[in-house]
Write an enzyme that holds these catalytic residues in place. Structure first.
Site, short mmCIF file in Angstrom:
data_model
loop_
_atom_site.label_atom_id
_atom_site.label_comp_id
_atom_site.label_asym_id
_atom_site.label_seq_id
_atom_site.Cartn_x
_atom_site.Cartn_y
_atom_site.Cartn_z
N GLY A 198 -3.92 -29.86 -65.79
CA GLY A 198 -2.52 -29.43 -66.00
C GLY A 198 -1.80 -30.26 -64.85
N ILE A 199 -0.98 -29.85 -64.07
CA ILE A 199 0.10 -30.31 -63.29
C ILE A 199 -0.77 -31.14 -62.18
CG2 ILE A 199 1.73 -30.05 -61.53
CD1 ILE A 199 2.82 -27.53 -62.98
N ASP A 219 -13.29 -26.14 -52.56
CA ASP A 219 -12.70 -24.62 -52.98
C ASP A 219 -11.89 -24.31 -51.92
OD1 ASP A 219 -12.48 -22.09 -53.57
OD2 ASP A 219 -14.63 -21.55 -53.52
N VAL A 220 -10.58 -24.27 -52.26
CA VAL A 220 -9.65 -24.23 -51.24
C VAL A 220 -9.67 -22.72 -50.44
CG1 VAL A 220 -8.00 -25.57 -51.93
CG2 VAL A 220 -7.88 -23.24 -52.76
N TYR A 257 1.41 -12.87 -58.00
CA TYR A 257 1.76 -14.12 -58.07
C TYR A 257 3.20 -14.43 -57.27
CZ TYR A 257 2.94 -18.69 -60.06
OH TYR A 257 3.27 -20.09 -60.39
N LYS A 269 3.55 -16.80 -53.95
CA LYS A 269 4.20 -17.79 -53.73
C LYS A 269 5.37 -17.55 -52.84
CE LYS A 269 2.09 -20.36 -56.82
NZ LYS A 269 1.45 -21.50 -56.33
N VAL A 317 5.63 -24.82 -67.38
CA VAL A 317 4.92 -25.74 -67.78
C VAL A 317 4.04 -25.59 -68.79
CG1 VAL A 317 4.01 -27.96 -67.16
CG2 VAL A 317 5.57 -27.12 -65.78
N THR A 326 0.90 -25.77 -69.82
CA THR A 326 -0.56 -26.06 -69.35
C THR A 326 -1.37 -25.06 -69.69
OG1 THR A 326 -0.15 -25.03 -67.18
CG2 THR A 326 0.17 -27.24 -67.35
#
Length: 233
Positions: free
Chosen positions: A17-18, A63-64, A157, A161, A189, A191
């Site tokens: 993706g992005i 892995d964040v 979400y 964000k 987008v 994706t």
């Protein structure tokens, strides 16, 4: 003394993706790239698909949501002599549950990936940028996290964000003016996350990310951008 070595960007969620398109654009802009992904096999496969990348792209397991994973990645890069000059916090999840249908596990996952992941990477990688007197941080956010737009929809979400936007301001203040820390709304987008019906191609979606990652020293910090223009929080 002017820096003579190539700058290096680390992109989380870089295998699709992005994130993957950002890796491609940053390589084209002359940076070396660390493509970070939870699954290194998928990361390596994605890296092989970037034509001409060669030795200028390095794949790292990351892995964040795990501070231990971020620390381990940082140690491996340090041992290899790699300094992270640009951090793109792109890893994210997009739960669409309405608030009263939202379970706690989904809520926590959204916050862990979309917010705490960026907290981890900023704490680990930004201090060295500040010490060296140069750095760029791009937090991939969304207009759905803007208090002036559509927050909190979808619930988990949007909230995650909105909090990422707040984190952007906090890190910008803490890092100092030499480290440009900004958030970006790439738009809707096409994706795996955005869906095939989204109106924006991945190249355009990644364009402002790349622009913020390569800002000149006179560039902005602590802002929120779409299509290279500042937008309200």
């Amino acid at each position: 003394m002017a820096r003579t070595t190539t700058r290096t960007a680390l992109v989380t969620g870089g295998n699709r993706g992005i994130g993957l398109e950002t890796c491609r654009q940053l390589l084209r802009a002359g940076l070396d790239v660390v493509l970070a992904a939870r699954d290194t096999a998928r990361g390596r496969e994605a890296a092989r698909g970037i034509k001409g990348a060669g030795a200028r792209i390095r794949v790292e397991e990351l892995d964040v949501t795990s501070r231990a994973s971020v620390d381990a990645c940082a140690r491996r890069l340090t041992d290899a002599g790699v300094e992270v000059d640009v951090l793109v916090n792109n890893a994210g999840v997009y739960p669409t549950d309405s608030f009263f249908e939202l379970d706690e596990a989904t809520w926590r996952e959204a916050l862990d990936v979309n917010l705490t992941g960026a907290f981890h990477t900023c704490q680990v990688f930004v201090p060295a940028m500040a010490r060296r007197g140069w750095g760029r941080v791009v937090n991939v956010s969304s207009g759905l996290g803007a208090m002036t737009d559509n927050v909190p929809s979808p619930a988990a979400y949007g909230v995650s964000k909105a909090a990422l936007n707040a984190l952007t301001l906090v890190v910008s203040s803490a890092a100092g003016p030499a480290v440009k820390v900004n958030a970006v709304c790439p738009g809707w987008v096409r994706t795996d996350m955005g869906g095939s019906w989204a109106p924006t191609g991945v190249e355009k979606g990644a364009d402002t990310v790349t622009w913020l990652a390569t800002l000149p020293d006179s560039g902005p910090t602590g802002g929120f951008f779409r299509n290279r223009r500042r937008i309200p929080w």
